[in-house]
Design an enzyme around this catalytic site. Structure first.
Site, PDB file in Angstrom:
ATOM      1  N   GLU A   1      25.723  14.962   4.271  1.00  0.00           N
ATOM      2  CA  GLU A   1      26.398  16.247   4.465  1.00  0.00           C
ATOM      3  C   GLU A   1      25.532  17.195   5.297  1.00  0.00           C
ATOM      4  O   GLU A   1      26.012  18.207   5.797  1.00  0.00           O
ATOM      5  CB  GLU A   1      26.649  16.919   3.116  1.00  0.00           C
ATOM      6  CG  GLU A   1      27.794  16.309   2.339  1.00  0.00           C
ATOM      7  CD  GLU A   1      27.869  16.954   0.964  1.00  0.00           C
ATOM      8  OE1 GLU A   1      27.549  18.159   0.836  1.00  0.00           O
ATOM      9  OE2 GLU A   1      28.230  16.225   0.017  1.00  0.00           O
TER      10      GLU A   1
ATOM     11  N   ASP B   1      10.563   8.523  -6.507  1.00  0.00           N
ATOM     12  CA  ASP B   1       9.588   7.912  -7.408  1.00  0.00           C
ATOM     13  C   ASP B   1      10.282   6.950  -8.380  1.00  0.00           C
ATOM     14  O   ASP B   1      11.344   7.268  -8.920  1.00  0.00           O
ATOM     15  CB  ASP B   1       8.919   9.051  -8.205  1.00  0.00           C
ATOM     16  CG  ASP B   1       7.748   8.577  -9.041  1.00  0.00           C
ATOM     17  OD1 ASP B   1       6.769   8.097  -8.467  1.00  0.00           O
ATOM     18  OD2 ASP B   1       7.827   8.695 -10.288  1.00  0.00           O
TER      19      ASP B   1
HETATM   20  C1  BGC Z   1       3.774   7.235  -8.791  1.00  0.00           C
HETATM   21  C2  BGC Z   1       2.634   7.251  -9.731  1.00  0.00           C
HETATM   22  C3  BGC Z   1       3.128   7.796 -11.049  1.00  0.00           C
HETATM   23  C4  BGC Z   1       4.340   7.014 -11.562  1.00  0.00           C
HETATM   24  C5  BGC Z   1       5.054   7.728 -12.651  1.00  0.00           C
HETATM   25  C6  BGC Z   1       4.647   6.214  -9.454  1.00  0.00           C
HETATM   26  O1  BGC Z   1       5.031   5.154  -8.995  1.00  0.00           O
HETATM   27  O2  BGC Z   1       3.452   6.855  -7.487  1.00  0.00           O
HETATM   28  O3  BGC Z   1       1.551   7.978  -9.235  1.00  0.00           O
HETATM   29  O4  BGC Z   1       2.113   7.703 -11.992  1.00  0.00           O
HETATM   30  O5  BGC Z   1       5.268   6.823 -10.548  1.00  0.00           O
HETATM   31  O6  BGC Z   1       5.763   8.804 -12.131  1.00  0.00           O
END
Ligand code: BGC
Length: 538
Positions: A276, A214
């Protein structure tokens, strides 16, 4: 381990994104959960995907639907227990499906033990040094330390109280590029990468096949935390819709908070960890970078395996725009030897049938875009519900949950997150037990869109996805070279190996080139390809 052909499984896999809270609710609390997913894995096999990406299911106050993680090595009781992850992985692997989990390294939840310790410990402490706490500007430090804006609207800084007992005064500010409940970590502090390496190993040891990273472009900020240039004093207006928020037309923008060079060192070390383990474990970056070239830096041979390519998702319905996306994407990844990825919808954007105009035309275009995307080399990501042709739902204000909507009053993302209709004629359409209210209301007119209804209908969007995924395995595996054939500007015409693809974005039917029809996204008209339709020929 690479497959028999020496190609690692993820390179041309079709990934299906499961948005946990909206997929299948096994216990009737209105929220989807891990046992719900496990019970539906057979469905994903029948559909024909290769892998599942599951959005965060970790303990969280759920201020941002789980992207605010309070404990990276556990499961939120609303979604199940650790044993349910094990059961899910075992069942998926039995069925031949890979499982990728979400990793959220840019920020924690404000309820993470580290952030609680940081608040209690006070300025200058090692506990605060895991985050980005700074003194405010101006008299009394009353103004935020810089002019950065949160992606969700408003300043990217929140002020905390001084923890000294009895002081009663205001203290430092902390940075949050998203909601105030999502404080950003300081990746220059060695404790932070050390913690995430343990988290990676924790899930790898349990058997996950990979990670979706993310906000992969966010971990490092310019060290000085200087002002962003080009923002009017007092802060600028946030872009007015999601596409803009999602970084369209950003090339010229000064972005001291995104895509800093130091981030690549982290991914090099993660690549080492993944290697790994046996089984070609992988990671895909969610990196909203400014250009295809900067995106390609995340997938150099010693970094992550894939990065989402959001270019198509941001493109309008236009053959020339699609051609530019295909050309630009392939040119960007070729020098680093990475496979491209393709994605049309996810939980953060308006669903593609709605983006393409909605109704029957929007759906026809969505199917055509999907068929075109599935012909391309590399891997494709499908967002749950797109195989049902679901449109964005107009969620009533009183039911909205997205912090972006609350902080900006703009469209928000709940409309793409409404639970999946499985069967029956009334809400919750088999999403959960009868009588349980889903966390977002489901429309009254979804009876024809349920999985059960569509599986019975050979002309349904579900049947089309299944046929397209089957056909992809047969005919769309022929090398990474794509030839963009010259043609009318309203028709995208490309060739990959023995496969010819046409997508008619114009307003008139077009003649087909020679070849045997493999699959079309809609009905042909007297042997011609109608507008808003795509076709594969061999
Ligand atoms: C996720 C979102 C989230 C954001 C903050 C993103 O890009 O896909 O849904 O709100 O990251 O974590």
């Amino acid at each position: 381990m690479a497959g028999a052909d020496g190609v690692p499984w993820w390179r041309d896999a079709v990934f299906y994104q499961v948005y946990v809270r909206s997929f299948a609710d096994s216990d009737g609390d209105g929220l989807g959960d891990l046992p719900g997913i496990t019970s539906r894995l057979r469905y994903l096999c029948d559909l024909g995907v290769d892998a599942v990406w599951i959005t965060p299911f970790y303990p969280s106050p759920q201020h941002d639907a789980g992207y605010d993680v309070a404990d990276y090595r556990s499961v939120d009781p609303r979604f199940g227990r650790l044993e349910d992850v094990d059961a899910l992985l075992a069942r998926a692997h039995d069925l031949g499906l890979r499982v990728v989990v979400d990793l959220v390294p840019n920020h924690t939840s404000s309820e993470h033990v580290w952030f609680r310790q940081a608040l209690a410990a006070g300025p200058g402490s090692p506990e605060r040094a895991r985050y980005l706490f700074r003194k405010g500007r101006g008299p009394g430090g009353d103004r935020p330390p810089n002019n950065w804006e949160s992606v969700f609207g408003g300043p990217a800084w929140t002020r905390v109280d001084d923890p000294t007992p009895g002081s009663g005064s205001r203290g430092e500010w902390y940075l949050h590029l998203f909601d105030r409940s999502q404080p950003d970590l300081d990746w220059r502090n060695p404790e932070v990468p050390a913690m995430f390496e343990e988290v990676l190993r924790f899930w790898l040891d349990r058997g996950v096949d990979g990670f979706r990273v993310d906000v992969a472009h966010g971990l490092f900020k310019v060290e000085s935390l200087r002002d962003q240039r080009g923002i009017p004093a007092g802060g600028g207006d946030l872009p007015s819709d999601r596409e803009e928020r999602s970084m369209v037309a950003r090339e010229a923008r000064d972005e001291p908070m995104w895509d800093q060079p130091e981030v690549h060192e982290v991914y090099r070390s993660w690549r080492g960890v993944l290697e790994e383990y046996s089984g070609d474990r992988m990671a895909v970056a969610e990196a909203w970078t400014q250009t295809p070239q900067s995106m390609a830096r995340y997938v150099r041979p010693d970094e992550l395996h894939q990065a989402f390519n959001f270019a198509w998702l941001l493109a309008p319905w236009s053959a020339s725009a699609f051609a530019d996306v295909v050309r630009g994407t392939l040119a960007a990844v070729a020098p680093v030897g990475a496979a491209p990825t393709w994605v049309l919808s996810n939980h953060d954007v308006v669903r593609h049938p709605t983006r393409y105009g909605g109704g029957s035309r929007g759906l026809a275009r969505a199917r055509a875009a999907t068929l075109t995307m599935l012909a391309l080399p590399g891997s494709a990501y499908v967002y749950q519900g797109e195989e049902l042709g679901l449109e964005e739902v107009d969620v009533p204000p009183e039911s909205r949950q997205d912090p972006y909507w609350f902080r900006t009053g703009k469209v928000g993302r709940d409309g793409a997150r409404v639970p999946i209709p499985w069967r029956g004629t009334r809400s919750p359409y088999g999403f959960g037990p009868r009588g349980a209210s889903p966390w977002l209301p489901m429309p009254d007119d979804w009876a024809q869109l349920t999985v059960a209804a569509q599986r019975r209908d050979p002309g349904s969007t579900w049947s089309f996805y299944r046929d397209a995924l089957r056909a992809r395995r047969r005919v769309a595996r022929d090398g990474d070279d794509v030839e963009l054939v010259e043609g009318r500007s309203t028709v995208l015409h490309l060739r990959r190996g023995g496969l010819t693809v046409l997508c008619n974005c114009g307003t008139r039917p077009v003649r087909l080139p020679a070849g045997e029809v493999v699959l079309a996204s809609g009905r042909l008209e007297r042997g011609l390809l109608p507008p808003d339709t795509a076709i594969w020929l061999v």
